[in-house]
Design an enzyme around this catalytic site. Structure first.
Site, mmCIF file in Angstrom:
data_model
loop_
_atom_site.group_PDB
_atom_site.id
_atom_site.type_symbol
_atom_site.label_atom_id
_atom_site.label_comp_id
_atom_site.label_asym_id
_atom_site.label_seq_id
_atom_site.Cartn_x
_atom_site.Cartn_y
_atom_site.Cartn_z
ATOM 1 C CE1 TYR A 1 13.633 -3.348 8.818
ATOM 2 C CE2 TYR A 1 15.981 -3.131 8.405
ATOM 3 C CZ TYR A 1 14.682 -3.080 7.955
ATOM 4 O OH TYR A 1 14.422 -2.763 6.638
ATOM 5 C CB SER B 1 17.642 -4.360 4.924
ATOM 6 O OG SER B 1 18.365 -3.201 5.323
ATOM 7 C CB SER C 1 -0.957 0.011 1.199
ATOM 8 O OG SER C 1 -0.226 -0.007 2.423
ATOM 9 C CB ALA D 1 14.044 -9.609 11.064
ATOM 10 C CE LYS D 2 13.743 -6.124 5.907
ATOM 11 N NZ LYS D 2 12.668 -6.558 4.982
ATOM 12 C CB VAL E 1 2.733 -11.172 6.319
ATOM 13 C CG1 VAL E 1 2.213 -10.412 5.109
ATOM 14 C CG2 VAL E 1 3.748 -10.332 7.104
#
Length: 251
Positions: A158, A145, A17, A161-162, A67
């Site tokens: 973060y 990333s 979005s 996770a990436k 998700v």
């Protein structure tokens, strides 16, 4: 009849979005794909994306979907495939950011970040992979990333996770390629999106000063890499990571 590099293909884009996801939805529409994208409580921006895609001759489906929730993902995939057909292309883009010094990251925040970026990538991919495998064709593009490679202050959760997304990309790529399903990743650098603006002014100023190009990226500069990996132009790309990062990581 649709024309373009993705003509006739059915694509799912998570987090479509706004930001990079929205740019990918529009780029895919321009290339002739039938698209569906999800968001979380962002119907106003989703409507704007649909409007811009319609101007390109496309009719995307937009749905609210977290998700990290398997039931929500199953409903999204089912609706998309009933409307557009079996999924040929998946772009795992959904993401959020919470910035804290390492000692201040709560377990809940850690779980939330990994839940969206890593668990979410796993859940959505697993929801479409069996179908791709059985049909002998698929393209999966995971948005990671550059911080997965170099780390970043106040972003340990973060970065973890990436980095996990890159590891899963390579592992699934080895398993999937013999079945005609090609799995690759994009590792964007800092891009002008809502996620970037969650970070402090000092963080952004410091990061900008580190970039050889001297500026943050724009979403339209990331989308072409997704089109490439989703198209037949990338038919020999397996487990690769494309770095679109203004020189923050040179690999």
């Amino acid at each position: 009849m649709s024309t373009g590099k993705l003509a006739g293909r059915c694509a799912l884009i998570t987090g479509g979005s706004q930001g990079i996801g929205a740019a990918i939805v529009e780029a895919f529409a321009r290339e002739g794909a039938r698209t569906a994208f999800c968001h979380v409580g962002d119907s106003e921006n989703a409507a704007a994306v649909i409007s811009r895609a319609q101007a390109l001759g496309a009719e995307p489906l937009a749905m609210d979907c977290n998700v990290s929730d398997p039931e929500a993902v199953a409903a999204f995939v089912t609706a998309a495939e009933q409307r557009n057909g079996p999924t040929d292309i998946l772009v795992n883009n959904a993401g959020i950011s919470i910035s804290h010094a390492f000692e201040d990251i709560s377990l809940q925040e850690f779980d939330t970040i990994l839940g969206v970026h890593l668990r979410g990538t796993f859940i959505v991919t697993q929801a479409v992979y069996a179908g791709m495998k059985s049909r002998g064709y698929g393209r999966i593009v995971n948005i990671s990333s550059q911080l997965a490679l170099k780390g970043g202050t106040e972003l340990a959760h973060y970065c973890a996770a990436k980095a996990g997304v890159l590891g899963m990309t390579r592992a699934l790529a080895m398993e999937a390629a013999p079945h005609g399903v090609l799995v690759n990743a994009i590792a964007p650098g800092p891009v002008e999106t809502a996620i970037l603006h969650v970070l402090s002014d000092d963080w952004r100023a410091r990061k900008r000063s580190e970039l050889p190009i001297g500026r943050f990226g724009e979403t339209h500069e990331i989308a072409p890499a997704a089109v490439f990996l989703a198209s037949e132009d990338a038919s020999y790309m397996v487990g690769a990571t494309i770095h679109v990062n203004g020189g923050d990581v040179m690999a």
